[in-house]
Design a protein around this motif. Structure first.
Motif, short mmCIF file in Angstrom:
data_model
loop_
_atom_site.label_atom_id
_atom_site.label_comp_id
_atom_site.label_asym_id
_atom_site.label_seq_id
_atom_site.Cartn_x
_atom_site.Cartn_y
_atom_site.Cartn_z
N LEU A 180 -20.51 63.42 61.87
CA LEU A 180 -21.17 62.25 61.28
C LEU A 180 -22.67 62.48 61.31
O LEU A 180 -23.26 62.67 62.37
N GLU A 186 -31.90 54.69 59.96
CA GLU A 186 -30.73 53.82 60.05
C GLU A 186 -30.52 53.34 61.47
O GLU A 186 -30.22 52.16 61.70
N THR A 194 -25.17 50.59 61.66
CA THR A 194 -25.05 51.97 62.12
C THR A 194 -24.01 52.09 63.23
O THR A 194 -23.18 53.01 63.23
N ASP A 196 -21.47 50.11 63.76
CA ASP A 196 -20.15 49.91 63.16
C ASP A 196 -19.67 51.18 62.47
O ASP A 196 -18.49 51.54 62.52
N ARG A 197 -20.59 51.86 61.80
CA ARG A 197 -20.23 53.11 61.12
C ARG A 197 -19.80 54.17 62.13
O ARG A 197 -18.82 54.90 61.92
N THR A 206 -14.77 48.01 65.65
CA THR A 206 -16.13 47.70 65.20
C THR A 206 -16.48 46.26 65.58
O THR A 206 -15.61 45.46 65.94
#
Length: 304
Positions: A180, A186, A194, A196-197, A206
């Motif tokens: 990732l 970000e 960010t 959550d991603r 999340t």
């Protein structure tokens, strides 16, 4: 015996310390209590000498496997274990060691404008009294000589920011779905999205963490005779400090460091003329990086 499921592998001065602390708040993530163990940087004991302050840094390496695994002993059942050593991306041998030991690991890299990253790296060491060159452009010009002299990776102001070369090697070792990539801005500007991603990437719930602690911002340290004298004392103390217990060394250097960092102003960004002179170190690599990732890095290529 536990080994990490997650590694934050880069880049230095791109918010990895703050991100490590933010991720540690998730109930399904156990981030190592030693944020930067550096285990994969060597196959055995680290070096003992290098640039100013490197001897103390090498003493911090968790290089024995039993000690490294012990970092994750406190993980609750079912939690993913992780650690953050931002030099793993830059160190191609470290990438190979990671691949051999934990091939299924999830890798996270936070990447910052390489000129800004280099300047922040230089300013960090300058404000700590360790960097003897008071201009970032001149310090970058000295990098090859320092590498040959065995100075540690944190002195590689330009080398650490050549992400294209680093990722080209990494993608030969790990499938891209295990990696990732995040922009520094970000992490700084949109922490909730960010996080959550990242959580989605790791397969954990999340919405449970939404903040990333503020980073420690480097103080402005002017290039003055008084500050130069303090820096000489701090570098001398760093040289002697390899023979002292860490607590004694930190106590001894604290008053000198406070004097050096007495200016309340924060670090200034690189001047346009400095950026113009540093950008050539990265232009070819930024082109490679864009080809590998599909990112638009036009902002990294701006001079003004």
């Amino acid at each position: 015996m536990a080994l990490p499921d997650v590694l934050v592998i880069g880049a230095p001065k791109a918010g990895t310390t703050a991100l490590h602390s933010g991720l540690a708040r998730h109930p399904r993530l156990f981030m190592s209590p030693v944020k930067e163990p550096k285990f994969f940087l060597t196959d055995g004991p680290p070096p003992t000498r290098g640039g100013p302050g490197d001897a103390q840094t090498y003493r911090e390496h968790v290089w024995r496997r039993a000690d490294y695994e012990a970092l994750f002993d406190g993980a609750p059942p079912g939690a993913l274990c992780g650690e953050s050593t931002p030099f793993y991306l830059h160190d191609l041998e470290a990438q190979l060691r990671i691949r051999r030991l934990i091939p299924d690991v999830r890798l996270i890299a936070v990447l910052r404008d390489p000129v800004e990253r280099a300047h922040s790296n230089w300013a960090h060491l300058w404000s700590a009294g360790l960097e003897p060159i008071g201009d970032v452009v001149e310090a970058c010009a000295a990098e090859e000589q320092r590498v040959r002299a065995g100075w540690a990776a944190f002195w590689r102001y330009t080398g650490l920011g050549r992400y294209g070369e680093q990722l080209q090697h990494l993608f030969k070792l790990f499938p891209r779905e295990q990696v990732l990539l995040l922009r520094y801005r970000e992490v700084r500007d949109t922490p909730r999205a960010t996080l959550d991603r990242i959580c989605a990437f790791l397969g954990v719930e999340t919405g449970l963490i939404s903040t990333i602690p503020a980073e420690n911002v480097t103080r402005h340290v002017s290039d003055s005779p008084a500050n130069r004298a303090l820096q000489v004392l701090l570098r001398g103390g760093a040289s002697l400090g390899r023979y002292m217990p860490e607590a004694v060394r930190q106590t001894a250097r604290r008053p000198f460091l406070s004097l050096l960092q007495r200016d309340p102003r924060l670090r200034r960004p690189p001047a346009p003329e400095q950026r113009e002179r540093l950008l050539p170190y990265f232009e070819d690599d930024i082109a490679l990086f864009q080809e590998l990732t599909g990112w638009d890095c036009a902002d990294w290529l701006k001079v003004g």
